[in-house]
Design a protein around this motif. Structure first.
Motif: not given
Length: 696
Positions: A165, A169, A334, A338, A385
């Motif tokens: 992930f 990103f 998440m 995101t 994040v």
């Protein structure tokens, strides 16, 4: 085309360095986690320890077996007992009359030095006869290694998911920002006759080149790092002491091609934008960012944000207990993270302008940050994040444990609690023991519930303060049971078939009270008559009971607050180590993203910084502006990360309230501050270094 791509890679190697390092690290981590996962799948079976020298082991009954209905037919299902039953005395005498018999650690099993076939003939159906690897079932806690491997599987899978992930990103945002800085270059290429397709293919070829090299380096890094990870997991008691890395090759292949795919996926969106740059528009474009949120990104970000919020609301309404599970509070945030990160370009401007900074320098920092949205968003997003993961994961784990501790404190009127093994009862105190019961779930399954066995129902009812939703715990006796709302039959007066902890049964017990589900530790409760072999391990006493009498029980005497803190720590060391592993991955990626973005962004601001110097700004003032912008972007990312954390923890609080459990939310301010501080230091340093060089 190939010549142009190779020349571009050589000329802009510094710009690609951040993507290379991030991708190589991502592939390395994926390879490491994959090798660890493969080792849990193909783990060698441990040799029996308790009866290592005996070829045959005779073990008493160690499971409950019940006939259930599976469609039109019936089938047998089993659940292991907490403690296997002793070998029958008469059978033991017969075994000793024929062969040499060894005992070790209890009467539940014996080792027999004789032919397996003859032993089976003698034993019949009076006990289990174990040979070969099956002798492991007689070892203490035979399922402990299997359970540890399942937990390790979950941890490595989560860490691998977070790695994928964050790497996608970071790589995608790095490529997007690099494309934004190269708009004039693309305009020149278009002016020279390059088609949009050629520009796109050039960027994809660059990404493929970086991806192949980084993936190869990452696989080498993963092969080196996997044994180190295994050692850390064993030392941290997250894996059995015999755990090691096997020789499976598929994790390396998977990691390599995943890395190449991530590089190409990260460049696809950027290449599409690059292909749309016109030959003249790029040449006359100002430094003020426009069109910072393409429709596709806006749609995807909004969709993920709504999906994450909708999933949280749905879980609160339908299955609030799921919010207390690590799998849920690790993965669901998440989606929100995101979604907010994708929408960062439209969020950073209002947030930046809402943060008031003093003086002319502060005004310039704020306005520059609001005008250069792409740069600010590229810095704020990875900080978001990291802060959101730190706040959500550590905060959820600590909040669940705090809720369990608060629930334990609230469910007793006792002043002191005694804990230990095989305690002696105290007059006037409530003594209970750990046990289990087995119940059919519908007609298709057998479910095991951890339970408490009550020695004195009257004393228990006097001191207990349980969340009763129906009935009265004072009615508990040898023919009844207290259940919770999780049970299929949970109406007062219902009769349920129960198998006891030693496998005996079924016995039919009447439901006398129903408890709220809470955090999962509420009930069931039975009397000691329905818990054969259960030894008292907890005594709750009112404040008036003499301390000397409690000390005579033979255990550790604590106040209720001390007992709750000791038995429900904020986070177990194993859970904390696992979460720190996940957060460490995110923080490393964030540092890489910040360094790469700010080094690229500041290095192309030579004309802008020179204009500030010509306008009368000193070198120190220019540096304060540049570092202030970096610090403000980190502050914006921190604010957005805290907003996501607030949503996740607020939803967890709503779930606890729906379960009639104490709402004891805990925000890990120390971890959040450490993550934000590390991001701030890296951001300021990586903005100041090129600015210092440009203002000489």
């Amino acid at each position: 085309m190939l010549t142009v791509v190779l020349s571009g890679l050589r000329a802009r190697w510094a710009a690609f360095l951040g993507s290379f390092v991030a991708l190589a690290l991502g592939v390395g981590l994926l390879a490491t986690m994959g090798l660890g996962l493969a080792s849990t799948f193909d783990a060698p079976e441990r040799e029996p320890r308790r009866f290592a020298s005996a070829p045959v082991v005779v073990q008493g009954r160690d499971a409950v077996t019940v006939e259930v209905r599976r469609g039109p037919a019936t089938a047998s299902v089993s659940q292991r007992l907490d403690r296997p039953q002793p070998v029958d005395i008469e059978l033991l005498a017969e075994l000793k009359a024929h062969w040499t018999v060894t005992t070790a650690g209890g009467p539940d099993a014996v080792g027999v030095h004789g032919p397996a076939a003859e032993v089976r003939t003698l034993v019949g159906d009076r006990a289990h006869v174990l040979t070969g690897k099956d002798r492991l079932r007689a070892d203490p806690e035979p399922e402990r290694d299997a359970e540890a491997l399942v937990a390790l599987n979950s941890l490595l899978g989560t860490a691998g998911g977070v790695t994928a992930f964050v790497s996608v990103f970071v790589v995608a945002s790095t490529f997007a920002f690099a494309v934004a800085l190269r708009r004039r270059e693309f305009g020149l290429l278009r002016t020279a006759g390059a088609t949009p397709g050629q520009v796109r293919r050039m960027l994809l070829a660059e990404a493929a080149g970086v991806g192949v090299l980084a993936a190869a380096a990452g696989c080498a890094l993963g092969a080196w790092g996997a044994p180190l990870l295994a050692r850390v997991l064993v030392d941290g008691r997250l894996a059995p002491d015999w755990f090691g890395i096997g020789d499976a090759a598929w994790p390396l292949h998977t990691a390599f091609w995943t890395g190449v795919a991530v590089a190409l996926a990260g460049a696809v969106a950027a290449s599409r934008r690059a292909g749309k740059v016109g030959p003249t528009a790029a040449l006359r474009e100002a430094d003020v960012d426009t069109d910072v949120l393409p429709p596709g990104r806006a749609l995807l970000g909004t969709g993920l944000l709504l999906a994450g919020a909708g999933l949280l609301v749905w879980t609160v309404v339908t299955e609030p207990s799921e919010l207390l599970k690590r799998k849920t509070y690790t993965t669901v945030p998440m989606l929100l993270i995101t979604g907010v990160a994708l929408l960062a370009p439209v969020l950073v401007r209002p947030v930046a302008r809402a943060l008031r900074l003093p003086g002319a320098t502060g005004m310039l920092v704020r306005e520059n940050s609001a005008a250069a949205v792409r740069r600010t968003a590229a810095v704020a997003a990875p900080v978001l994040v990291t802060v959101a993961l730190a706040g959500s994961l550590l905060g959820s784990a600590a909040s669940v444990r705090s809720a369990k501790a608060a629930e334990a404190r609230e469910q007793t009127r006792a002043g002191r609690v005694v804990t230990g093994e095989d305690l002696r009862t105290v007059p006037g105190a409530s003594a209970t023991a750990t046990t289990s019961v087995f119940v059919r779930d519908g007609a298709e399954a057998l479910v095991k519930y951890g339970a408490r066995a009550v020695s004195d129902p009257a004393a228990f009812a006097k001191l207990a303060r349980l969340p009763v939703v129906a009935g009265d715990v004072a009615d508990l006796d040898d023919g009844s049971i207290v259940v919770n709302e999780e049970w299929e039959r949970r109406t007062v007066g219902d009769r349920v078939e129960v198998w006891r902890a030693d496998g005996s049964g079924p016995v039919t017990l009447r439901v006398v009270a129903v408890l709220a589900l809470g955090t999962g530790d509420n009930g069931p409760y039975v009397t000691r008559a329905n818990a054969p072999g259960a030894a008292v391990d907890r005594i709750e006493a009112a404040a008036g009971v003499a301390p000397e009498a409690l000390a005579a029980a033979g255990g550790t005497v604590r106040t209720v607050e001390e007992w709750a803190a000791a038995t429900h720590p904020s986070t177990s060391p194993q859970t904390r180590l696992g979460l720190l592993l996940v957060l460490g991955i995110a923080l490393v990626y964030t540092v890489i993203a910040l360094a790469n973005t700010l080094l690229m962004a500041t290095s192309v601001r030579g004309a802008e910084l020179a204009s500030l110097r010509l306008a009368g700004a000193t070198r120190a003032q220019v540096l304060r502006v540049v570092t202030g912008e970096a610090a403000l972007a980190v502050a914006v990312g921190t604010a957005l990360g805290l907003a996501v954390t607030a949503v996740n923890l607020g939803t967890l609080g709503a779930g606890l309230a729906a379960l009639t459990a104490p709402v004891a939310l805990t925000v890990p301010w120390g971890a959040v501050a450490a993550a934000a501080g590390a991001c701030g230091v890296v951001a300021v340093a990586c903005a100041a270094l090129p600015a210092w060089r440009l203002t000489r």
